[in-house]
Design a protein around this motif. Structure first.
Motif, PDB file in Angstrom:
ATOM      1  N   ALA A 121       0.828  -1.210   0.000  1.00 45.50           N
ATOM      2  CA  ALA A 121       0.000   0.000   0.000  1.00 45.50           C
ATOM      3  C   ALA A 121       0.862   1.260   0.000  1.00 45.50           C
ATOM      4  O   ALA A 121       0.502   2.270  -0.611  1.00 45.50           O
ATOM      5  N   ALA A 122       2.016   1.205   0.666  1.00 42.63           N
ATOM      6  CA  ALA A 122       2.897   2.377   0.726  1.00 42.63           C
ATOM      7  C   ALA A 122       3.329   2.817  -0.666  1.00 42.63           C
ATOM      8  O   ALA A 122       3.413   4.013  -0.952  1.00 42.63           O
ATOM      9  N   LYS A 123       3.584   1.862  -1.538  1.00 42.60           N
ATOM     10  CA  LYS A 123       4.032   2.194  -2.886  1.00 42.60           C
ATOM     11  C   LYS A 123       2.930   2.858  -3.709  1.00 42.60           C
ATOM     12  O   LYS A 123       3.205   3.528  -4.704  1.00 42.60           O
ATOM     13  N   GLN A 124       1.684   2.702  -3.294  1.00 41.16           N
ATOM     14  CA  GLN A 124       0.568   3.303  -4.003  1.00 41.16           C
ATOM     15  C   GLN A 124       0.260   4.713  -3.518  1.00 41.16           C
ATOM     16  O   GLN A 124      -0.304   5.510  -4.263  1.00 41.16           O
ATOM     17  N   VAL A 125       0.627   5.015  -2.285  1.00 41.17           N
ATOM     18  CA  VAL A 125       0.275   6.333  -1.738  1.00 41.17           C
ATOM     19  C   VAL A 125       1.471   7.285  -1.660  1.00 41.17           C
ATOM     20  O   VAL A 125       1.293   8.466  -1.352  1.00 41.17           O
ATOM     21  N   VAL A 126       2.664   6.788  -1.917  1.00 38.90           N
ATOM     22  CA  VAL A 126       3.855   7.633  -1.882  1.00 38.90           C
ATOM     23  C   VAL A 126       4.281   7.954  -3.311  1.00 38.90           C
ATOM     24  O   VAL A 126       4.460   7.055  -4.133  1.00 38.90           O
ATOM     25  N   ARG A 127       4.444   9.233  -3.611  1.00 37.57           N
ATOM     26  CA  ARG A 127       4.910   9.618  -4.942  1.00 37.57           C
ATOM     27  C   ARG A 127       6.365   9.179  -5.125  1.00 37.57           C
ATOM     28  O   ARG A 127       7.131   9.087  -4.164  1.00 37.57           O
ATOM     29  N   GLU A 128       6.736   8.950  -6.378  1.00 36.84           N
ATOM     30  CA  GLU A 128       8.065   8.399  -6.663  1.00 36.84           C
ATOM     31  C   GLU A 128       9.182   9.275  -6.109  1.00 36.84           C
ATOM     32  O   GLU A 128      10.150   8.773  -5.532  1.00 36.84           O
ATOM     33  N   HIS A 129       9.046  10.608  -6.248  1.00 37.20           N
ATOM     34  CA  HIS A 129      10.128  11.487  -5.789  1.00 37.20           C
ATOM     35  C   HIS A 129      10.188  11.578  -4.267  1.00 37.20           C
ATOM     36  O   HIS A 129      11.180  12.049  -3.704  1.00 37.20           O
ATOM     37  N   GLU A 130       9.143  11.104  -3.560  1.00 36.01           N
ATOM     38  CA  GLU A 130       9.134  11.146  -2.098  1.00 36.01           C
ATOM     39  C   GLU A 130       9.734   9.879  -1.480  1.00 36.01           C
ATOM     40  O   GLU A 130      10.020   9.850  -0.282  1.00 36.01           O
ATOM     41  N   TRP A 131       9.910   8.851  -2.298  1.00 29.58           N
ATOM     42  CA  TRP A 131      10.308   7.557  -1.757  1.00 29.58           C
ATOM     43  C   TRP A 131      11.654   7.616  -1.046  1.00 29.58           C
ATOM     44  O   TRP A 131      11.911   6.841  -0.110  1.00 29.58           O
ATOM     45  N   ALA A 132      12.516   8.553  -1.463  1.00 26.67           N
ATOM     46  CA  ALA A 132      13.844   8.648  -0.849  1.00 26.67           C
ATOM     47  C   ALA A 132      13.766   8.859   0.655  1.00 26.67           C
ATOM     48  O   ALA A 132      14.612   8.360   1.400  1.00 26.67           O
ATOM     49  N   TRP A 133      12.773   9.621   1.121  1.00 23.68           N
ATOM     50  CA  TRP A 133      12.673   9.859   2.561  1.00 23.68           C
ATOM     51  C   TRP A 133      11.443   9.205   3.200  1.00 23.68           C
ATOM     52  O   TRP A 133      11.174   9.394   4.384  1.00 23.68           O
TER      53      TRP A 133
END
Length: 290
Positions: free
Chosen positions: A228-240
């Motif tokens: 679910a995290a991968k669906q609600v987090v934008r790609e550029h935010e994944w770093a943090w």
């Protein structure tokens, strides 16, 4: 607004308090839809003196609405949700809620959760336009939030964080946000979660939250939150925000000891200790969720 939607929930709190982890757990529930951060209500109302008097929307309301539609891949909904020449806040707010309701229906779900931590400062506006809104406040220990804010503002996008934050900026952000949460906790449509309790006993905390949201606890909230995290987090935010998809553990104190020397740690502790979170966020016990 769609009366068949059984819950419209907003997750708020100081940034770097674990809101993405909690959102991911809730989003893993089979009856709950969730979305990337919208920041919609931050840009809704006009700020010039007479704007709020007449209920006018800000100049950024339309662009922020369009941006959110692009993020969730629903650009075609713009014209059917907001008039071409919309001037008023209520027009954009109604359109935004209609989008979330519609997407929730499309996914075959009954409730939705919107998570933008900074919407903590837009609660009055949200309650004005979303009459049945519920709010989940997430609070984390001050030393750990200060540490995480300090680190994130240095390691990641300057566009997102506006450059490195000072220790004092991090401290004041936490103090201000915790105070805002405290002021709303006597309302029946608001509830509070302590991050430390969430990672120590996630099932008890989630069971209590499910009661507040009006759904039954589902084991998938603990099993599928990484997906679910991968669906609600934008790609550029994944770093943090990548830790939201990792195994649950209490990492409190690690960054605090690593980032700051003894003098800095004493300074931070002195300032955050003026707030006793336990006074308005008592421990959740197993008996309290039965």
């Amino acid at each position: 607004m769609d009366r068949n939607i059984q819950g419209r929930i907003f997750l708020v709190g100081c940034p770097r308090s674990g809101t993405t982890l909690l959102q991911s757990m809730i989003a893993a529930h089979p009856n709950i839809a969730s979305f990337p951060e919208s920041h919609f209500f931050e840009h809704l109302n006009a700020s010039w003196p007479w704007g709020p008097v007449f209920g006018l929307a800000s100049r950024r309301a339309q662009s922020q609405f369009e941006k959110f539609l692009r993020v969730i891949g629903q650009e075609q909904m713009q014209q059917q949700c907001v008039p071409e020449k919309a001037w008023f806040s209520h027009q954009y707010a109604s359109g935004f809620i209609k989008v979330l309701d519609t997407v929730t229906h499309q996914q075959g779900k009954r409730l939705w959760l919107e998570k933008t931590p900074q919407h903590l400062h837009q609660i009055d506006t949200i309650e004005k336009f979303v009459k049945d809104a519920k709010f989940i406040h997430l609070i984390r220990n001050g030393t750990d939030v200060v540490s995480s804010l300090y680190e994130a503002s240095r390691k990641h996008s300057e566009k997102t964080w506006g450059g490195p934050w000072s220790v004092d900026q991090c401290i004041q952000t936490w103090l201000k946000d915790v105070e805002v949460s405290r002021r709303h906790l006597d309302k029946t449509n608001h509830t509070l979660v302590r991050y430390e309790q969430l990672v120590e006993d996630p099932q008890s905390v989630l069971t209590k939250l499910c009661g507040f949201m009006g759904v039954e606890f589902d084991e998938r909230m603990l099993q599928d939150y990484g997906k679910a995290a991968k669906q609600v987090v934008r790609e550029h935010e994944w770093a943090w925000k990548a830790s939201a998809g990792e195994p649950i553990r209490n990492a409190n104190g690690e960054k605090f000891a690593k980032l700051f020397d003894e003098g800095q740690r004493e300074y931070i502790l002195q300032h955050v200790s003026v707030v006793n979170v336990e006074e308005f966020a008592p421990a959740i016990t197993h008996s309290s969720v039965n």
